[in-house]
Motif scaffolding. Structure first.
Motif, PDB file in Angstrom:
ATOM      1  N   ALA A  80     -43.363 -22.819   5.706  1.00 22.94           N
ATOM      2  CA  ALA A  80     -43.263 -24.229   6.068  1.00 22.94           C
ATOM      3  C   ALA A  80     -41.993 -24.869   5.541  1.00 22.94           C
ATOM      4  CB  ALA A  80     -44.480 -24.992   5.541  1.00 22.94           C
ATOM      5  N   ASP A  81     -41.527 -24.434   4.357  1.00 20.71           N
ATOM      6  CA  ASP A  81     -40.276 -24.960   3.833  1.00 20.71           C
ATOM      7  C   ASP A  81     -39.109 -24.618   4.761  1.00 20.71           C
ATOM      8  OD1 ASP A  81     -41.184 -26.257   1.529  1.00 20.71           O
ATOM      9  OD2 ASP A  81     -41.201 -24.410   0.363  1.00 20.71           O
ATOM     10  N   ARG A  82     -39.269 -23.574   5.562  1.00 21.96           N
ATOM     11  CA  ARG A  82     -38.197 -23.144   6.461  1.00 21.96           C
ATOM     12  C   ARG A  82     -38.403 -23.660   7.881  1.00 21.96           C
ATOM     13  NH1 ARG A  82     -34.355 -19.060   6.285  1.00 21.96           N
ATOM     14  NH2 ARG A  82     -35.165 -18.453   4.243  1.00 21.96           N
ATOM     15  N   MET A 127     -53.795 -26.393   3.040  1.00 18.48           N
ATOM     16  CA  MET A 127     -53.788 -27.163   1.804  1.00 18.48           C
ATOM     17  C   MET A 127     -52.390 -27.372   1.207  1.00 18.48           C
ATOM     18  SD  MET A 127     -55.980 -26.600  -1.716  1.00 18.48           S
ATOM     19  CE  MET A 127     -57.554 -26.630  -0.869  1.00 18.48           C
ATOM     20  N   PRO A 128     -51.600 -26.306   0.991  1.00 14.40           N
ATOM     21  CA  PRO A 128     -50.290 -26.560   0.354  1.00 14.40           C
ATOM     22  C   PRO A 128     -49.379 -27.447   1.177  1.00 14.40           C
ATOM     23  CG  PRO A 128     -50.425 -24.299   1.177  1.00 14.40           C
ATOM     24  CD  PRO A 128     -51.799 -24.872   1.265  1.00 14.40           C
ATOM     25  N   THR A 130     -50.273 -29.878   3.546  1.00 16.53           N
ATOM     26  CA  THR A 130     -50.695 -31.280   3.574  1.00 16.53           C
ATOM     27  C   THR A 130     -50.364 -31.965   2.248  1.00 16.53           C
ATOM     28  OG1 THR A 130     -52.939 -30.539   3.004  1.00 16.53           O
ATOM     29  CG2 THR A 130     -52.509 -31.047   5.318  1.00 16.53           C
ATOM     30  N   VAL A 131     -50.570 -31.246   1.134  1.00 19.66           N
ATOM     31  CA  VAL A 131     -50.217 -31.805  -0.174  1.00 19.66           C
ATOM     32  C   VAL A 131     -48.719 -32.107  -0.239  1.00 19.66           C
ATOM     33  CG1 VAL A 131     -50.085 -31.334  -2.646  1.00 19.66           C
ATOM     34  CG2 VAL A 131     -52.113 -30.666  -1.374  1.00 19.66           C
ATOM     35  N   ALA A 132     -47.903 -31.151   0.195  1.00 22.52           N
ATOM     36  CA  ALA A 132     -46.452 -31.341   0.143  1.00 22.52           C
ATOM     37  C   ALA A 132     -46.003 -32.475   1.060  1.00 22.52           C
ATOM     38  CB  ALA A 132     -45.746 -30.039   0.530  1.00 22.52           C
ATOM     39  N   LEU A 133     -46.626 -32.591   2.237  1.00 18.59           N
ATOM     40  CA  LEU A 133     -46.230 -33.620   3.196  1.00 18.59           C
ATOM     41  C   LEU A 133     -46.549 -35.018   2.673  1.00 18.59           C
ATOM     42  CD1 LEU A 133     -44.935 -33.593   6.023  1.00 18.59           C
ATOM     43  CD2 LEU A 133     -47.236 -33.794   6.991  1.00 18.59           C
ATOM     44  N   VAL A 134     -47.746 -35.197   2.136  1.00 21.39           N
ATOM     45  CA  VAL A 134     -48.122 -36.508   1.597  1.00 21.39           C
ATOM     46  C   VAL A 134     -47.289 -36.838   0.365  1.00 21.39           C
ATOM     47  CG1 VAL A 134     -49.985 -37.830   0.512  1.00 21.39           C
ATOM     48  CG2 VAL A 134     -50.448 -36.465   2.563  1.00 21.39           C
ATOM     49  N   MET A 372     -38.608 -26.915  -2.235  1.00 18.87           N
ATOM     50  CA  MET A 372     -39.472 -25.795  -2.602  1.00 18.87           C
ATOM     51  C   MET A 372     -40.890 -26.264  -2.932  1.00 18.87           C
ATOM     52  SD  MET A 372     -38.123 -24.821  -6.456  1.00 18.87           S
ATOM     53  CE  MET A 372     -36.390 -24.805  -6.078  1.00 18.87           C
ATOM     54  N   ARG A 373     -41.223 -27.476  -2.481  1.00 16.14           N
ATOM     55  CA  ARG A 373     -42.514 -28.055  -2.837  1.00 16.14           C
ATOM     56  C   ARG A 373     -43.681 -27.290  -2.210  1.00 16.14           C
ATOM     57  NH1 ARG A 373     -41.772 -33.973  -2.721  1.00 16.14           N
ATOM     58  NH2 ARG A 373     -41.158 -33.608  -4.878  1.00 16.14           N
ATOM     59  N   SER A 374     -43.585 -26.963  -0.921  1.00 12.17           N
ATOM     60  CA  SER A 374     -44.656 -26.196  -0.285  1.00 12.17           C
ATOM     61  C   SER A 374     -44.790 -24.826  -0.925  1.00 12.17           C
ATOM     62  CB  SER A 374     -44.390 -26.051   1.225  1.00 12.17           C
ATOM     63  OG  SER A 374     -44.632 -27.259   1.899  1.00 12.17           O
ATOM     64  N   THR A 375     -43.655 -24.238  -1.306  1.00  9.47           N
ATOM     65  CA  THR A 375     -43.690 -22.936  -1.971  1.00  9.47           C
ATOM     66  C   THR A 375     -44.363 -23.045  -3.333  1.00  9.47           C
ATOM     67  OG1 THR A 375     -41.653 -22.266  -0.857  1.00  9.47           O
ATOM     68  CG2 THR A 375     -42.285 -21.020  -2.805  1.00  9.47           C
TER      69      THR A 375
END
Length: 442
Positions: A80-82, A127-128, A130-134, A372-375
C-alpha cells in the motif's frame, strides 16, 4: 503559484464533515476484522459438535485464518505504501467478503480451513491501511482519538458477531453467521467513490489536482492544481521494512512486535475460547455468549477513553498501566466471581486488552514517518498475528487438558504483563513527531 506544506494543512485542520465520513467508512471496514475475530468464538462449539472435532483441531481451524491475516498484513502494508492504501483496502475487503461467505458452504474441516486462510489474506490488508489512512488525515491535536474512534469498529464488530451468534446459531446454524460476513460487498462501491487515497501516494504520482481537491475538503480552504505541494519528509527509496530499523527506531520496532504478539495472543485466545471456558465453569450457553458481549462493550469504551487520555498525557503511560490492569482483571476472573462481578471484570478486561491494542495501533502508526506508516503498523500487526495464531491453539490445549479455571486465566494474564514491559521500554526520542514536529502527537 504558491507553496503549500501538506502536513501543516492537515495538522492544523479542524475536524469537519470530511473527517467524520472518512472515519465512518474506515470504521465499517474495521468492523469486518472485529466480526471475523469474534464470530469464530460463537460458532466453535457447533463446529465441534457437527464435525466431531477435538478442541485442539477446532483451535487450529481458526489459526488458518490468522496465518492468512499475518501474511496479508506483512505483504499488503508495504504494498500500500507503493500502490495506494485505498486500492489495497478495496481489494482486501472484496477477498475477505467472498471467501468468508463461501466458508459457510464448507462441508468439512479441510475446505473450511482453506477458505478461511484465503479470507484471512484479504482481512490482513484492511487493518494496517485503514489505520494509516486515518492517521494521515487526522488533525494533530486529536490524532489518537480519531484513530481510536475508527478502531472502535473492531470491538463493535465483535458486539455484532456476539448478538448474531446468540440469535442465528440456535435457529439457522453456524453457516448463517459466515454468510453475513459477505454483506460488506454491498457497500464497497460507496468506499470507492467517497474515500480519497493517501496524500503521500498522490504526491508520488504528482497528482496535484487530487491534492488540491482533497486539501480543500480537509481544511475548507481553496487550493489550485498549479500550486506547489510539499510534504515534511521527502519520499525515500529502498525496502521499507529495513527502514523500520533506521534512524534509531530498531529497538522500539522490536518492542512493538513483542507487545503486539503478546496482546493478540490474549485477545484471540480469549475470544475463541471464552464461551467454552464459561460453559466448562458451569455457566449457561446464553451467559457464555454474553461474556463476549461484555468483553466487546468494554473494548469500545476502553479504546475511546484510553486514546483520548493518550492525546492529553501521552500514549506510553496509558498503554503500560492498561496492560497491567488487564493482567489483574484476568487474575481476578480466575477466582470464580459471581456472574455480576464476572461481567464487570470482563468489561475491564475488554477495555484493557482489545481497547488498549487499539490505542497501541494509533501509537505505532504515529511513531513512523508517513511514507512507511502502513509498513510499520502492518508489520507490527503481522508479527502480532503470530501471537493471534498461537492464542486459539493455547486455548484449545487448556480446554483439552481440563485444567482449572485459575490456570486457564493465568495463562492469558501473563502476556499482558509482558506487553506492559515492552511498551515501557519503547524509545520515544526516535519517534517521528519528536524529530519533525514541536507538537507531540501522543
Amino acid at each position: 503559484m504558491r507553496t503549500v506544506n501538506v502536513d501543516e494543512v492537515i495538522g492544523r485542520a479542524r475536524v469537519n464533515r470530511f473527517h467524520w465520513f472518512l472515519i465512518i467508512c474506515c470504521t465499517f471496514m474495521i468492523m469486518c476484522d472485529g466480526y471475523d475475530l469474534f464470530m469464530y468464538g460463537t460458532i466453535v462449539p457447533s463446529l465441534m459438535k457437527d464435525w466431531g472435532i477435538s478442541p485442539v483441531v477446532a483451535g487450529s481451524l481458526n489459526s488458518y485464518a490468522l496465518v492468512g491475516m499475518m501474511i496479508g498484513a506483512l505483504a499488503l502494508g508495504p504494498a500500500a505504501d507503493r500502490w495506494g492504501r485505498k486500492n489495497v483496502i478495496v481489494i482486501s475487503c472484496a477477498v475477505f467478503c467472498v471467501f468468508t461467505g463461501l466458508a459457510g458452504f464448507a462441508g468439512g474441516p479441510t475446505a473450511f480451513a482453506v477458505l478461511r486462510f484465503i479470507a484471512g489474506l484479504g482481512l490482513g490488508g484492511i487493518m494496517p491501511n485503514t489505520v494509516a489512512l486515518v492517521t494521515e488525515y487526522a488533525p494533530a491535536s486529536v490524532r489518537s482519538t480519531l484513530v481510536a474512534v475508527m478502531f472502535s469498529g473492531h470491538p463493535f464488530g465483535g458486539v455484532v458477531a456476539s448478538l448474531i451468534g446468540m440469535w442465528l446459531v440456535p435457529t439457522a446454524g453456524w453457516q448463517a453467521v459466515l454468510w453475513i460476513g459477505a454483506i460488506p460487498l454491498l457497500v464497497l462501491p460507496l468506499f470507492v467513490w467517497w474515500v480519497p487515497d493517501s496524500l503521500q501516494f498522490y504526491s508520488q504520482k504528482q497528482r496535484t489536482d487530487k491534492l488540491a481537491a482533497v486539501l480543500a475538503r480537509v481544511s475548507g480552504e481553496t487550493y489550485d492544481a498549479q500550486d506547489s505541494y510539499v510534504l515534511t519528509r521527502p519520499v525515500e527509496r529502498g525496502f521499507p521494512v529495513i527502514r523500520l530499523f533506521g534512524e534509531g527506531r530498531g529497538v522500539s520496532t522490536v518492542l512493538f512486535w513483542v507487545s503486539f504478539f503478546m496482546c493478540l495472543l490474549t485477545m484471540y485466545g480469549l475470544t475463541t475460547w471464552l464461551p467454552k471456558l464459561m460453559q466448562t465453569a458451569g455457566f449457561a450457553v446464553a451467559s457464555s455468549l454474553g461474556s463476549l458481549l461484555a468483553l466487546n462493550v468494554g473494548a469500545i469504551v476502553g479504546a475511546v477513553v484510553g486514546s483520548r487520555i493518550a492525546d492529553w498525557v501521552g500514549a506510553k503511560p496509558v498503554l503500560v498501566v492498561s496492560f497491567l490492569i488487564a493482567a489483574a482483571s484476568l487474575v481476578a476472573m480466575s477466582q470464580r466471581p459471581s456472574i455480576g462481578l464476572l461481567y464487570v471484570l470482563l468489561f475491564v478486561a475488554g477495555a484493557t486488552t482489545t481497547g488498549t491494542q487499539i490505542t497501541s495501533n494509533a501509537y505505532v502508526s504515529q511513531y513512523y514517518p508517513t511514507e512507511m506508516r502502513s509498513t510499520g503498523i502492518g508489520w507490527a500487526l503481522g508479527v502480532g498475528r503470530l501471537g493471534g495464531i498461537l492464542g486459539p491453539t493455547v486455548g484449545g490445549l487448556l480446554v483439552a487438558g481440563h485444567l482449572s479455571l485459575t490456570a486457564d486465566f493465568l495463562a492469558f494474564a501473563l502476556p499482558s504483563v509482558v506487553s506492559a514491559v515492552a511498551m515501557a521500554l519503547v524509545q520515544q526520542r526516535y519517534a517521528v513527531w519528536r524529530q519533525h514536529s514541536s507538537h507531540p502527537a501522543v
